[in-house]
Design a protein around this motif. Sequence first.
Motif, short mmCIF file in Angstrom:
data_model
loop_
_atom_site.label_atom_id
_atom_site.label_comp_id
_atom_site.label_asym_id
_atom_site.label_seq_id
_atom_site.Cartn_x
_atom_site.Cartn_y
_atom_site.Cartn_z
N ALA A 1 -8.50 -6.82 -6.12
CA ALA A 1 -9.23 -8.08 -6.51
C ALA A 1 -7.98 -8.96 -6.85
O ALA A 1 -8.10 -10.28 -6.43
CB ALA A 1 -9.99 -7.95 -7.84
N LYS A 2 -6.79 -8.71 -7.46
CA LYS A 2 -5.75 -9.75 -7.72
C LYS A 2 -5.13 -9.89 -6.27
O LYS A 2 -4.81 -11.18 -6.19
CB LYS A 2 -4.59 -8.98 -8.41
CG LYS A 2 -5.06 -8.76 -10.04
CD LYS A 2 -4.22 -8.24 -10.78
CE LYS A 2 -4.57 -8.07 -12.11
NZ LYS A 2 -3.64 -7.35 -13.19
N LEU A 3 -4.95 -9.12 -5.36
CA LEU A 3 -4.41 -9.55 -3.98
C LEU A 3 -5.24 -10.18 -3.26
O LEU A 3 -4.97 -11.15 -2.61
CB LEU A 3 -4.26 -8.11 -3.10
CG LEU A 3 -2.74 -7.06 -4.11
CD1 LEU A 3 -2.96 -5.84 -2.95
CD2 LEU A 3 -1.58 -7.91 -3.74
N LYS A 4 -6.59 -10.12 -3.35
CA LYS A 4 -7.58 -10.84 -2.87
C LYS A 4 -7.48 -12.25 -3.42
O LYS A 4 -7.73 -13.30 -2.52
CB LYS A 4 -9.11 -10.49 -3.05
CG LYS A 4 -10.18 -10.89 -2.17
CD LYS A 4 -11.26 -10.20 -2.20
CE LYS A 4 -12.48 -11.03 -1.47
NZ LYS A 4 -13.80 -10.46 -1.63
N ALA B 1 5.47 -6.94 -6.75
CA ALA B 1 6.29 -6.30 -7.54
C ALA B 1 5.82 -4.75 -8.33
O ALA B 1 6.67 -4.11 -8.51
CB ALA B 1 6.98 -6.95 -8.76
N ALA B 2 4.58 -4.76 -8.39
CA ALA B 2 4.00 -3.66 -8.85
C ALA B 2 3.79 -2.62 -7.64
O ALA B 2 3.10 -2.76 -6.68
CB ALA B 2 2.51 -3.89 -9.47
N PRO B 3 4.35 -1.49 -7.90
CA PRO B 3 4.45 -0.36 -6.96
C PRO B 3 3.03 0.01 -6.16
O PRO B 3 2.85 0.21 -5.15
CB PRO B 3 4.99 0.76 -7.56
CG PRO B 3 5.90 0.26 -8.78
CD PRO B 3 5.11 -0.87 -9.22
N ARG C 1 0.34 -2.22 -5.99
CA ARG C 1 -0.20 -3.04 -4.97
C ARG C 1 0.79 -3.36 -3.95
O ARG C 1 0.27 -3.51 -2.69
CB ARG C 1 -0.10 -4.47 -5.76
CG ARG C 1 -1.23 -4.50 -6.84
CD ARG C 1 -1.39 -6.05 -7.08
NE ARG C 1 -0.14 -6.35 -8.24
CZ ARG C 1 -0.35 -6.32 -9.71
NH1 ARG C 1 -1.28 -5.84 -10.41
NH2 ARG C 1 0.83 -6.77 -10.38
N LEU C 2 1.93 -2.88 -3.86
CA LEU C 2 3.06 -3.09 -2.74
C LEU C 2 2.56 -1.50 -1.91
O LEU C 2 2.37 -1.86 -0.71
CB LEU C 2 4.42 -2.63 -3.12
CG LEU C 2 5.46 -2.57 -2.30
CD1 LEU C 2 5.37 -4.04 -1.26
CD2 LEU C 2 6.79 -2.28 -2.61
N HIS C 3 1.91 -0.52 -2.49
CA HIS C 3 1.46 0.39 -1.63
C HIS C 3 0.36 0.23 -1.05
O HIS C 3 0.15 0.45 0.06
CB HIS C 3 1.46 1.83 -2.60
CG HIS C 3 1.26 3.09 -1.94
ND1 HIS C 3 1.32 4.26 -2.47
CD2 HIS C 3 1.07 3.17 -0.39
CE1 HIS C 3 1.01 5.34 -1.68
NE2 HIS C 3 1.08 4.64 -0.31
N LEU C 4 -0.54 -0.52 -1.65
CA LEU C 4 -1.84 -0.98 -1.25
C LEU C 4 -1.61 -1.95 0.18
O LEU C 4 -2.25 -1.68 1.05
CB LEU C 4 -2.67 -1.69 -2.06
CG LEU C 4 -3.30 -0.80 -3.20
CD1 LEU C 4 -3.93 -1.28 -4.30
CD2 LEU C 4 -4.37 0.32 -2.56
N MET C 5 -0.59 -2.73 -0.09
CA MET C 5 -0.24 -3.69 1.02
C MET C 5 0.27 -2.92 2.27
O MET C 5 -0.08 -3.16 3.39
CB MET C 5 0.79 -4.71 0.56
CG MET C 5 0.24 -5.94 -0.10
SD MET C 5 -1.31 -6.88 0.61
CE MET C 5 -0.44 -7.65 1.74
N TRP C 6 1.19 -1.89 1.99
CA TRP C 6 1.64 -1.09 3.08
C TRP C 6 0.41 -0.26 3.65
O TRP C 6 0.45 -0.22 5.02
CB TRP C 6 2.58 -0.11 2.54
CG TRP C 6 3.14 0.85 3.42
CD1 TRP C 6 2.59 2.19 3.73
CD2 TRP C 6 4.04 0.60 4.46
NE1 TRP C 6 3.59 2.65 4.54
CE2 TRP C 6 4.42 1.56 5.12
CE3 TRP C 6 5.11 -0.58 4.67
CZ2 TRP C 6 5.32 1.81 6.10
CZ3 TRP C 6 5.84 -0.53 5.64
CH2 TRP C 6 6.12 0.74 6.33
N ALA C 7 -0.23 0.32 2.86
CA ALA C 7 -1.61 0.96 3.49
C ALA C 7 -2.40 -0.09 4.37
O ALA C 7 -2.84 0.50 5.39
CB ALA C 7 -2.35 1.82 2.39
N LEU C 8 -2.58 -1.05 3.94
CA LEU C 8 -3.54 -1.88 4.79
C LEU C 8 -2.90 -2.65 5.90
O LEU C 8 -3.31 -3.07 6.89
CB LEU C 8 -3.92 -3.24 3.68
CG LEU C 8 -4.90 -2.82 2.64
CD1 LEU C 8 -5.34 -3.81 1.72
CD2 LEU C 8 -6.25 -2.17 3.44
#
Length: 120
Positions: free
Chosen positions: A64-67, A27-29, A31-38
């Motif tokens: 770190a949170k996503l991991k 829900a955090a833009p 982190r969403l952008h990081l997932m999109w980039a990865l």
Amino acid sequence: MATSVGRFEDPSVEVLDEAAAAFGLLAAPARLHLMWALSQGESDVTRLADRVGGALPAVSQHLAKLKLAGLVGSRREGRRQVYYVDDPDVVTVVRVMVGQLTARAHQRAVPVRRLPGAGG
């Protein structure tokens, strides 16, 4: 006699809790952008920070949170920490959602063209 074709049992509370936690993280833009980039390919934190426009420490904290949630993984390459998607199913959800919203935004942004000679 009723059949349950096409129906699924309700998910367990544990599954719903896990899904809510994953959606909460996304829900955090940033982190969403990081997932999109990865989802486009693995990368180190410096390149990710440049791509998403975030400060290096903040991007590191998001990663770190996503991991910790098991959505991304990392490995060391020399002095670099390289991040990658560790849950391809989540990437599918992200791509579908972002793709649909992008398509809708483009539809709204495209002006309606009138045909020559049409009334109005």
